[in-house]
Scaffold this active site. Structure first.
Site, mmCIF file in Angstrom:
data_model
loop_
_atom_site.group_PDB
_atom_site.id
_atom_site.type_symbol
_atom_site.label_atom_id
_atom_site.label_comp_id
_atom_site.label_asym_id
_atom_site.label_seq_id
_atom_site.Cartn_x
_atom_site.Cartn_y
_atom_site.Cartn_z
ATOM 1 N N GLU A 1 130.524 -14.812 -30.284
ATOM 2 C CA GLU A 1 130.568 -14.209 -31.628
ATOM 3 C C GLU A 1 129.228 -14.398 -32.345
ATOM 4 O OE1 GLU A 1 134.179 -16.201 -32.676
ATOM 5 O OE2 GLU A 1 135.185 -14.984 -31.165
ATOM 6 N N HIS B 1 127.919 -19.218 -28.715
ATOM 7 C CA HIS B 1 129.237 -18.583 -28.667
ATOM 8 C C HIS B 1 129.056 -17.063 -28.754
ATOM 9 C CE1 HIS B 1 133.250 -17.292 -29.697
ATOM 10 N NE2 HIS B 1 133.673 -18.442 -29.194
ATOM 11 N N GLU C 1 132.778 -18.387 -20.997
ATOM 12 C CA GLU C 1 133.712 -17.602 -21.785
ATOM 13 C C GLU C 1 133.410 -16.114 -21.595
ATOM 14 O OE1 GLU C 1 135.317 -20.080 -25.247
ATOM 15 O OE2 GLU C 1 133.441 -19.220 -25.931
ATOM 16 N N ASN D 1 138.267 -24.473 -30.932
ATOM 17 C CA ASN D 1 137.259 -23.815 -31.769
ATOM 18 C C ASN D 1 138.038 -23.072 -32.851
ATOM 19 O OD1 ASN D 1 135.260 -22.286 -32.931
ATOM 20 N ND2 ASN D 1 135.014 -20.903 -31.166
ATOM 21 N N LYS E 1 137.011 -21.567 -35.396
ATOM 22 C CA LYS E 1 136.284 -20.406 -35.944
ATOM 23 C C LYS E 1 136.371 -20.395 -37.480
ATOM 24 C CE LYS E 1 137.370 -17.956 -31.727
ATOM 25 N NZ LYS E 1 137.344 -16.720 -30.998
ATOM 26 N N SER F 1 141.189 -16.727 -24.209
ATOM 27 C CA SER F 1 142.650 -16.583 -24.209
ATOM 28 C C SER F 1 143.347 -17.635 -23.344
ATOM 29 C CB SER F 1 143.054 -15.164 -23.788
ATOM 30 O OG SER F 1 142.538 -14.221 -24.713
ATOM 31 N N GLY G 1 139.808 -13.814 -27.442
ATOM 32 C CA GLY G 1 140.624 -13.261 -28.526
ATOM 33 C C GLY G 1 141.318 -11.959 -28.163
HETATM 34 C C1 PEP Z 1 136.677 -18.974 -28.215
HETATM 35 O O1 PEP Z 1 136.378 -18.326 -29.194
HETATM 36 O O2 PEP Z 1 135.931 -19.890 -27.851
HETATM 37 C C2 PEP Z 1 137.906 -18.616 -27.493
HETATM 38 C C3 PEP Z 1 138.018 -19.002 -26.272
HETATM 39 O O3 PEP Z 1 138.841 -17.875 -28.190
HETATM 40 P P1 PEP Z 1 140.331 -17.471 -27.689
HETATM 41 O O4 PEP Z 1 140.929 -18.680 -27.052
HETATM 42 O O5 PEP Z 1 141.035 -17.047 -28.925
HETATM 43 O O6 PEP Z 1 140.140 -16.351 -26.697
#
Ligand code: PEP
Length: 251
Positions: free
Chosen positions: A98, A96, A167, A10, A12, A213, A173
């Site tokens: 965000e 998601h 998630e 992803n 972003k 992460s 992040g």
């Molecule tokens: C995401 O935004 O889907 C995600 C998992 O981000 P990160 O791997 O940076 O935590």
């Protein structure tokens, strides 16, 4: 039937056009020799065409990070599923964290988008996950259940086109990852709940990705859990080599 793991990046709101194309080329090159794992990249809308020209026809699926639920019309600034399909998009995210917690999408809107993405023939990657205060208040499973209930089980009938991405918001992040056991516990709950909402045979075939992460160092441990069927990768997907190491860990 064993589930094939699905590892998706992803990106972003990152990269410029040249970087997006470069990253896509790096992923395609590295992915050529990889079998047994499904691979995808969700690029920003404005670079989907350019990235699609690199990945379409390879073993890397083109993905989008969002889509509006109407097909066309007076919806200034929005992008429909039909437009995404026109560019070769094969999967699309919904829910998601965000979009839920930064942009402010409601469960109702997320549900409508999920229905449009699935209903128009794409693979739906539906993201669910609790905030830290919800985990601390022991509400993780309730939150995840409510987010799965955004999905219309009368519409969604093909387990191959439904992916749930678990998630935990506190892990996205932040560099803080769920432990293998924390991930497995929630993934097992999700599969059990999918079994109740659809049926167990359907639930056994749905891929449940972990996101938050995930990186080369922790990917193998997470993806070796019984109910962890791949990953949704943010930060570590912005470099082809780290993304490909995670994909390799899913083999
Ligand atoms: C995401 O935004 O889907 C995600 C998992 O981000 P990160 O791997 O940076 O935590």
């Amino acid at each position: 039937m064993a589930r094939v793991k699905f590892v998706a990046g992803n990106w972003k709101m990152n990269t410029n056009k040249a970087q997006a194309v470069e990253l896509a080329k790096g992923v395609v090159d590295g992915a050529k020799s990889i079998t047994g794992v499904e691979i995808g990249v969700a690029a920003p809308f404005v670079y989907l065409d350019a990235v699609g020209q690199v990945v379409n026809g390879t073993n890397v699926l083109l993905g989008a990070q969002d889509a509006y639920f109407e097909n066309n019309g007076a919806f200034t600034g929005e992008i429909s599923v039909a437009m995404l399909k026109d560019l070769g998009v094969k999967f699309c995210l919904t829910g998601h964290s965000e979009r839920r917690h930064v942009i402010g999408e409601t469960p109702e809107l997320v549900g409508k988008k999920a229905a449009a993405i699935y209903g128009n023939g794409l693979i739906l990657v539906h993201c669910v996950g609790e905030k830290l205060e919800e985990r601390d208040a022991n509400k993780t499973l309730d939150v995840v259940k409510a987010q799965i209930d955004e999905l219309d089980n009368k519409l969604i009938d093909d387990p191959a086109r439904l992916v749930i991405a678990y998630e935990p918001v506190w892990a996205i992040g932040t560099g803080r990852t769920a432990t293998d056991e924390q991930a497995q516990e929630v993934h097992a709950f999700i599969r059990e709940y999918l079994g109740k909402k659809w049926n167990t045979q359907f639930a056994e075939q749905v891929r449940i990705q972990y996101g938050g992460s995930m990186k080369p160092e922790n990917a193998r441990g997470l993806m070796s859990q019984k109910d962890v069927d791949g990953g949704l990768i943010g930060g570590a997907a912005l470099k082809a080599d780290s993304f490909l190491k995670i994909v390799e860990a899913g083999k």
